[in-house]
Motif scaffolding. Structure first.
Motif, PDB file in Angstrom:
ATOM      1  N   GLY A  30     -77.974   3.128 -25.236  1.00  0.00           N
ATOM      2  CA  GLY A  30     -77.400   4.437 -24.931  1.00  0.00           C
ATOM      3  C   GLY A  30     -76.470   4.353 -23.733  1.00  0.00           C
ATOM      4  N   GLU A  31     -76.502   5.372 -22.928  1.00  0.00           N
ATOM      5  CA  GLU A  31     -75.626   5.441 -21.759  1.00  0.00           C
ATOM      6  C   GLU A  31     -75.918   4.284 -20.797  1.00  0.00           C
ATOM      7  N   PRO A  32     -74.883   3.634 -20.273  1.00  0.00           N
ATOM      8  CA  PRO A  32     -75.129   2.575 -19.291  1.00  0.00           C
ATOM      9  C   PRO A  32     -75.712   3.172 -18.009  1.00  0.00           C
ATOM     10  N   LEU A  33     -76.457   2.351 -17.303  1.00  0.00           N
ATOM     11  CA  LEU A  33     -77.030   2.818 -16.035  1.00  0.00           C
ATOM     12  C   LEU A  33     -75.916   2.970 -15.005  1.00  0.00           C
ATOM     13  N   PRO A  34     -76.040   3.930 -14.096  1.00  0.00           N
ATOM     14  CA  PRO A  34     -75.001   4.149 -13.088  1.00  0.00           C
ATOM     15  C   PRO A  34     -74.804   2.918 -12.195  1.00  0.00           C
ATOM     16  N   THR A  37     -77.441   1.048  -9.601  1.00  0.00           N
ATOM     17  CA  THR A  37     -78.833   1.094 -10.052  1.00  0.00           C
ATOM     18  C   THR A  37     -79.471  -0.273  -9.833  1.00  0.00           C
ATOM     19  N   TYR A  88     -82.427   4.540  -9.131  1.00  0.00           N
ATOM     20  CA  TYR A  88     -81.088   5.088  -9.306  1.00  0.00           C
ATOM     21  C   TYR A  88     -80.476   5.381  -7.942  1.00  0.00           C
TER      22      TYR A  88
END
Length: 106
Positions: A30-34, A37, A88
């Protein structure tokens, strides 16, 4: 209606084999980690009173990677507990995966 508040980590088993390095790649779906992180794995006793090890998990092209030499996990007993934490940059620290350690003396 029941509402759940908070985060519940996925439960898994960490298999460690005597004399064998531990290497694992965690694929982020899914969405990549910020950016910024960080992640680590902490190994403790059953009551979480004693910490045996804290290992960094690094961001690599194939995914988040854990590499631990056999000598660095030699003192971790069967039945210990592990927790994989993701930190995060602006949202805090969360336990993503947790569970028991299964040590094999093969």
């Amino acid at each position: 209606m029941t509402q759940i508040i908070g985060h519940e980590p996925a439960l898994q088993v960490l298999n460690i084999v005597d004399g064998q390095d531990l290497s694992h790649v965690f694929e982020v779906i899914g969405e990549p980690l910020p950016v910024g992180t960080m992640a680590s794995m902490e190994i403790s006793d059953r009551e979480h009173d004693r910490t045996y090890a804290v290992w960094p998990i690094t961001d690599a092209p194939a995914g988040w990677t854990l590499n631990v030499a056999a000598a660095d996990h030699a003192d971790i007993p069967h039945g210990a507990r592990f927790r994989l934490y993701v930190m995060y940059p602006s949202a805090g620290r969360y336990c993503w995966i947790a569970g028991p350690v299964n040590r094999s003396r093969r």
